[in-house]
Design an enzyme around this catalytic site. Structure first.
Site, PDB file in Angstrom:
ATOM      1  N   ASP A  12       0.882  -1.185   0.007  1.00 44.66           N
ATOM      2  CA  ASP A  12      -0.103  -0.070  -0.201  1.00 44.66           C
ATOM      3  C   ASP A  12       1.001   1.057   0.130  1.00 44.66           C
ATOM      4  OD1 ASP A  12      -1.921   2.038   0.470  1.00 44.66           O
ATOM      5  OD2 ASP A  12      -2.274   1.364   2.352  1.00 44.66           O
ATOM      6  N   LYS A  75       2.690  11.278  -3.785  1.00 43.89           N
ATOM      7  CA  LYS A  75       1.942  10.572  -4.580  1.00 43.89           C
ATOM      8  C   LYS A  75       0.939  11.325  -5.320  1.00 43.89           C
ATOM      9  CE  LYS A  75      -1.693   7.176  -3.610  1.00 43.89           C
ATOM     10  NZ  LYS A  75      -2.205   6.020  -2.519  1.00 43.89           N
ATOM     11  N   GLU A 152      -7.372   0.498  -5.184  1.00 45.42           N
ATOM     12  CA  GLU A 152      -7.684   0.585  -3.468  1.00 45.42           C
ATOM     13  C   GLU A 152      -9.038   0.157  -3.235  1.00 45.42           C
ATOM     14  OE1 GLU A 152      -6.111   4.452  -2.559  1.00 45.42           O
ATOM     15  OE2 GLU A 152      -3.945   4.019  -2.842  1.00 45.42           O
ATOM     16  N   ASP A 184     -12.633   6.244   1.537  1.00 43.47           N
ATOM     17  CA  ASP A 184     -11.143   6.163   1.851  1.00 43.47           C
ATOM     18  C   ASP A 184     -10.660   7.675   1.991  1.00 43.47           C
ATOM     19  OD1 ASP A 184      -8.494   5.550   2.017  1.00 43.47           O
ATOM     20  OD2 ASP A 184      -8.353   4.635  -0.028  1.00 43.47           O
TER      21      ASP A 184
END
Length: 308
Positions: A12, A75, A152, A184
């Site tokens: 992850d 990211k 995800e 999320d």
């Protein structure tokens, strides 16, 4: 997909924290601790003036560093082409910086597992082909054979079935279609997906999100709240320099975590600037009022995903 000789892991690769895991001999996924015996590694990189690189330091350590040397939330820049930074006189890319995080995870895991060769890496559902390719490139630079990139929300839904003891039984999700909302809210990004699962097959029906909304924004609200408290106590404005803000962010992020279990938290931090200190009490009710506008933004995304 081609597997190379060596261990296979799942990663992850998060905006604020990253984790590496492996399925053990009993078929149970287990997070592998890093060299500090933590299962989460901060997605932070320190590029020191001396030319040394430190990957995954804790946030207290990073807050003490010269802010211009700290790389975080990389990211957000993957596959976008909007990132300009140099180190030791040479340009560096988000792919290279993400590879440093992946390499740190791999090397720490190898101390416990032996050679790690293959990896499945998670990405947000909204990542386009360029962002997914950049993630794959980062894995390759880190010395990993990336056998798959998985969304995800798909990973979360499979985990949901596994925790219920249904994954791999042919009766996943109770043997009938199950509609799941995956909410999320990470450190740097937010997305919500509507997922349908049936007998181990997972399909994302819709997804919506906000790449500029995450836990960091909640922390920033608390930092502003703390600076206002110092103003009331000392009738002075704290400097808005990056070092002071990072230090306060560490303190307030810790307080936020405490409020998950406690109705209030006492906060004391000495010598923030000009010999001023922070001393305050934060109630969970006050925190919830502060973050209400951010929560409303997440609910807007939920309604959009449901509508789609």
């Amino acid at each position: 997909m081609e597997f190379l000789e060596g261990q296979t892991v799942g990663v992850d690769l998060g905006t604020t924290f990253s984790t590496l895991a492996q399925v053990d001999e009993n078929g149970t996924p287990v997070a592998i601790p890093n060299e500090d015996d933590e299962v989460e590694t901060a997605s932070l990189i320190l590029l020191a003036d001396s030319g040394h690189v430190i990957v995954g330091p804790n946030r207290t350590r990073a807050a003490m560093e010269d802010p211009k040397n700290v790389v975080d939330c990389i990211k957000r820049h993957m596959g976008v082409g909007d990132y300009e930074r140099t180190f030791d006189g040479r340009p560096i890319t988000p792919e290279f910086l993400s590879a440093l995080i992946l390499k740190k995870l791999r090397q720490d895991a190898e101390k416990r597992l032996g050679k790690v060769s293959n990896a499945v890496i998670t990405v947000p559902y909204y990542f386009n082909d360029a962002r997914r390719k950049a993630t794959e490139d980062a894995g390759r630079i880190a010395g990993l054979n990336v056998i798959d990139i998985i969304n995800e929300p798909t990973a979360a839904t499979l985990t949901y079935a596994w925790l219920r003891g249904e994954l791999g039984t042919g009766k996943s999700f109770g043997g009938k279609p199950k509609r799941v909302m995956v909410y999320d809210l990470g450190g740097g990004t937010f997305d919500v997906s509507i997922v349908v699962g049936e007998q181990g097959v997972v399909e994302v029906k819709s997804s919506h999100g906000d790449v500029r909304l995450g836990g960091d924004d909640f922390d920033d609200l608390l930092v502003d709240h703390a600076m206002a408290a110092v103003k009331r106590q000392h009738n002075v404005d704290l400097p808005h320099d990056t070092r002071t803000l990072r230090r306060l962010k560490v303190v307030m992020e810790r307080a936020k975590r405490t409020l998950s279990d406690e109705p209030f938290v006492a906060i004391r931090e000495e010598y923030l600037a000009d010999q001023r200190h922070l001393e305050m009490e934060l109630l969970r009710d006050d925190y919830e009022r502060l973050i209400l506008p951010l929560l409303e933004r997440t609910l807007d995304c939920c309604h959009r995903a449901l509508s789609d």
